[in-house]
Motif scaffolding. Structure first.
Motif, PDB file in Angstrom:
ATOM      1  N   GLY A 317       0.793  -1.221   0.000  1.00  0.00           N
ATOM      2  CA  GLY A 317       0.000   0.000   0.000  1.00  0.00           C
ATOM      3  C   GLY A 317       0.824   1.268   0.000  1.00  0.00           C
ATOM      4  N   ASP A 321      -3.535   5.189   1.283  1.00  0.00           N
ATOM      5  CA  ASP A 321      -4.306   4.029   1.720  1.00  0.00           C
ATOM      6  C   ASP A 321      -4.337   3.951   3.243  1.00  0.00           C
ATOM      7  OD1 ASP A 321      -4.566   3.246  -1.017  1.00  0.00           O
ATOM      8  OD2 ASP A 321      -2.591   2.306  -0.906  1.00  0.00           O
ATOM      9  N   SER A 324      -6.862   6.576   4.526  1.00  0.00           N
ATOM     10  CA  SER A 324      -8.262   6.192   4.363  1.00  0.00           C
ATOM     11  C   SER A 324      -8.607   4.920   5.133  1.00  0.00           C
ATOM     12  CB  SER A 324      -8.588   6.013   2.878  1.00  0.00           C
ATOM     13  OG  SER A 324      -7.816   4.965   2.309  1.00  0.00           O
ATOM     14  N   ALA A 325      -7.583   4.165   5.551  1.00  0.00           N
ATOM     15  CA  ALA A 325      -7.819   2.916   6.291  1.00  0.00           C
ATOM     16  C   ALA A 325      -8.009   3.138   7.787  1.00  0.00           C
ATOM     17  CB  ALA A 325      -6.653   1.955   6.073  1.00  0.00           C
ATOM     18  N   GLY A 326      -7.899   4.363   8.234  1.00  0.00           N
ATOM     19  CA  GLY A 326      -8.027   4.636   9.662  1.00  0.00           C
ATOM     20  C   GLY A 326      -6.807   5.282  10.262  1.00  0.00           C
ATOM     21  N   TYR A 361     -13.425   3.606  11.996  1.00  0.00           N
ATOM     22  CA  TYR A 361     -13.322   2.747  10.818  1.00  0.00           C
ATOM     23  C   TYR A 361     -11.896   2.243  10.665  1.00  0.00           C
ATOM     24  CZ  TYR A 361     -12.856   1.306   5.966  1.00  0.00           C
ATOM     25  OH  TYR A 361     -12.578   0.593   4.838  1.00  0.00           O
ATOM     26  N   VAL A 362     -11.739   1.015  10.200  1.00  0.00           N
ATOM     27  CA  VAL A 362     -10.406   0.488   9.903  1.00  0.00           C
ATOM     28  C   VAL A 362     -10.506  -0.489   8.738  1.00  0.00           C
ATOM     29  CG1 VAL A 362     -10.661  -1.302  11.676  1.00  0.00           C
ATOM     30  CG2 VAL A 362      -8.393  -0.733  10.815  1.00  0.00           C
ATOM     31  N   ASN A 363      -9.599  -0.362   7.803  1.00  0.00           N
ATOM     32  CA  ASN A 363      -9.483  -1.288   6.675  1.00  0.00           C
ATOM     33  C   ASN A 363      -8.387  -2.285   7.019  1.00  0.00           C
ATOM     34  OD1 ASN A 363      -8.902  -2.632   4.294  1.00  0.00           O
ATOM     35  ND2 ASN A 363      -8.982  -0.812   3.006  1.00  0.00           N
ATOM     36  N   ARG A 364      -8.775  -3.537   7.244  1.00  0.00           N
ATOM     37  CA  ARG A 364      -7.829  -4.549   7.710  1.00  0.00           C
ATOM     38  C   ARG A 364      -6.828  -4.976   6.639  1.00  0.00           C
ATOM     39  NH1 ARG A 364      -7.369  -3.654  12.740  1.00  0.00           N
ATOM     40  NH2 ARG A 364      -9.211  -4.067  14.009  1.00  0.00           N
ATOM     41  N   LYS A 365      -7.032  -4.586   5.392  1.00  0.00           N
ATOM     42  CA  LYS A 365      -6.025  -4.880   4.381  1.00  0.00           C
ATOM     43  C   LYS A 365      -4.773  -4.036   4.590  1.00  0.00           C
ATOM     44  CE  LYS A 365      -9.185  -6.277   0.669  1.00  0.00           C
ATOM     45  NZ  LYS A 365      -9.668  -5.966  -0.706  1.00  0.00           N
ATOM     46  N   ILE A 366      -4.951  -2.874   5.218  1.00  0.00           N
ATOM     47  CA  ILE A 366      -3.840  -1.935   5.410  1.00  0.00           C
ATOM     48  C   ILE A 366      -3.377  -1.911   6.856  1.00  0.00           C
ATOM     49  CG2 ILE A 366      -3.119   0.471   5.211  1.00  0.00           C
ATOM     50  CD1 ILE A 366      -3.545  -0.915   2.525  1.00  0.00           C
ATOM     51  N   ARG A 368      -3.530  -4.053  10.022  1.00  0.00           N
ATOM     52  CA  ARG A 368      -3.889  -5.409  10.442  1.00  0.00           C
ATOM     53  C   ARG A 368      -4.296  -5.462  11.917  1.00  0.00           C
ATOM     54  NH1 ARG A 368      -1.301  -9.290   7.229  1.00  0.00           N
ATOM     55  NH2 ARG A 368      -1.150  -8.521   5.084  1.00  0.00           N
TER      56      ARG A 368
END
Length: 568
Positions: A317, A321, A324-326, A361-366, A368
């Motif tokens: 990433g 990213d 926007s992932a948190g 919010y959290v995007n677990r792809k970025i 973990r």
């Protein structure tokens, strides 16, 4: 006994003519020549460190940021006054930007301490700029808010996203290996960095932004908002307002520098897979506060702290990213049981309060979860041994695990010129199993500790498909780089450390498991070499001479001794 009122605004730090009233009168006279009203001149002052430069793409947005900071200061009741300082940018300075980090810190400290200002906003971005400004703030004592320019955006090109400088290095390595044509590498030159801002990966600039936010010098989301995003201007406006709050409730930069907060910064450095450069910078920042960044403690924390952020150069990433992932809030929430949650920021808010209650919010792809890390252990390790009695660093999250336990003969380059002259010689006696060693490029050397530790793979091997080798030196590598690379070997060769005695054909043993770096040469042989070694002559004048006389070794931050808290 009455308390003397604290002087604010233009009444601070008046010039000394032996008549303070006249000095203030003269100052106001010249201020009014710039069109300020008396009402404005009666306000408390926020200084704004302006590091814009036509040499510095990372700082291209600073004029716009200065205007946004001014809005925030004016709305909060202060008078904003911008002032220039040195601007340093890695590609634009010789021998390298690190050679001038301490000069920028000295410049900034002097202006903060001696101009009339009650608080300051420090605008930086390029990786040496942020530590220089934090070092200056701590030493000057001026309440200061950090404002970084933010990372550039990644842009699509032929089906993949690109953003300097990890992608620069990846494509250059492919070009050297004959996999990319000269026509394409020339085209890529205009595609790798297409917006303003710092490198879009978790390089040194973004690493230092994350650490500055962790330490409390700026809001958490300020670490990752892209340079060209509207959020960046709103963050700048809030920085101006926060600086005015510091005038009415002063918080010195030194007060944020507790051991617990320093450990928090180290934990974050490890969890983001951050730049090796940050170790040198954190050590220098700590040294200004009378603290110590112990490499063995760093190593212990690394065994307890997982890598949770999946960004280049160790992942896939980019900083946009992460934002926007948190961003930092999401990361710190995952690390909360490892952190000193009582550490305060500039507004007196604890780290625990800044992290929140987990409702984000959290995007677990970025970012973990702790149970599914990128790596169960931290991205950096410290090494010690006969080749590095005072320590060395390896970024294991960017290295090849198969090379972690290596014993091999070495190929030595005595400096940058020697490296440039021989690395691509088709007759170079080198194999993929050898260890490449570069010396005489540490902080006291004329090279100034450049980002040259990312030694190129010899062209004859690159064209055979070799992607990584063990490489080691007393200099640094870019935070955007990757590979099995040992850095910051101390003491450096230029002061007569063991590295100065290494010769081609010697055997070296690297053991990440044992945290060892050893030169496997008989002591009697080393004694003969030591007796024959001669220190290079000192530079004759100027900044180079001062660095030669005062610079410390990498584990102490490569700061100038007389600028540290102890002065030693």
């Amino acid at each position: 006994m009455t308390n003397t009122p604290r002087k604010l605004g233009l009444a601070r730090n008046t010039s000394n003519y032996g008549d303070r009233d006249f000095a203030l009168y003269l100052r106001k006279t010249f201020a009014k020549s710039m069109g300020y009203s008396q009402a404005m001149l009666d306000r408390p002052v926020v200084g704004i460190a302006d590091t814009a430069s036509d040499y510095n793409n990372c700082h291209r947005t600073i004029p716009e940021l200065v205007e946004a900071v001014k809005r925030g200061v004016l709305a909060a009741g202060g008078l904003p006054l911008a002032f220039p300082t040195i601007s340093i940018c890695e590609p634009s300075l010789s021998p390298c930007s690190m050679h001038y980090r301490n000069l920028m810190a000295l410049d900034t400290e002097t202006m903060l301490a001696n101009q009339p200002m009650d608080a300051a906003v420090l605008i930086g971005g390029c990786d040496k700029t942020v530590p220089a400004q934090l070092m200056a703030a701590i030493s000057s004592g001026t309440p200061s808010v950090m404002l970084v320019t933010g990372p550039m955006l990644a842009q699509a090109f032929e089906g993949e996203r690109l953003s300097a400088c990890t992608d620069c290095r990846r494509y250059w390595a492919r070009y050297r290996a004959g996999e990319v044509s000269e026509e394409k590498i020339n085209t890529l030159e205009g595609k790798l960095a297409t917006t303003a801002g710092t490198c879009g990966v978790m390089g040194t600039a973004s690493t230092m932004a994350c650490l500055a936010a962790t330490l409390g010098f700026m809001p958490l989301d300020a670490a990752s908002a892209p340079a060209v995003h509207a959020d960046r201007l709103r963050i700048a406006e809030e920085a101006g307002a926060q600086a005015v709050r510091l005038i009415h409730k002063p918080v010195t930069p030194l007060s944020l520098m507790s051991q617990g907060n320093l450990d928090n910064a180290v934990r974050v450095l490890l969890a983001i897979g951050g730049s090796t450069n940050a170790i040198v910078h954190l050590a220098a920042i700590a040294g200004r506060a009378g603290l110590s960044l112990d490499l063995k403690r760093l190593d212990a924390l690394s065994e307890e702290t997982p890598v949770l952020v999946d960004l280049k150069p160790t992942g896939e990433g980019y900083m946009e990213d992460f934002h926007s992932a948190g961003g930092m809030q999401a990361l710190l929430w995952e690390l909360r049981d490892l952190l000193d949650l009582g550490a305060l920021d500039l507004d007196g808010v604890t780290l625990g309060e800044r992290i929140g209650d987990g409702d984000h919010y959290v995007n677990r792809k970025i970012v973990r979860a702790r149970g599914e890390p990128v790596s169960p252990v931290g991205g950096l390790v410290a090494l010690h041994g006969s080749l590095a009695p005072e320590g060395a660093i390896l970024k294991r999250s960017a290295a090849t695990p198969a090379l972690f336990e290596t014993e091999a003969r070495c190929m030595v380059f005595d400096g940058l010129e020697d490296l440039a002259n021989r690395i691509d010689d088709p007759d170079l006696d080198v194999t993929p199993q050898d260890i490449l060693v570069l010396k005489n490029v540490g902080p006291r050397s004329p090279a100034g500790m450049p980002e040259a530790g990312y030694l190129p793979i010899p062209k004859k091997l690159a064209r055979q498909g070799v992607k990584d080798m063990v490489r080691m030196s007393d200099c640094r590598m870019s935070g955007t780089a990757f590979g099995t690379i040992v850095l910051h070997i101390a003491p450096e060769a230029s002061v007569g450390g063991p590295l100065a005695l290494v010769q081609t054909g010697d055997r070296i043993r690297l053991s990440v498991k044992e945290r060892r770096l050893d030169l496997l040469v008989e002591e009697s042989v080393l004694a003969e070499r030591r007796a024959a070694w001669r220190e290079a002559p000192a530079p004759k004048r100027g900044w180079d001479r001062l660095v030669h006389e005062q610079v410390t070794q990498a584990p102490l931050g490569a700061d100038l001794r007389f600028l540290t808290a102890s002065g030693e």
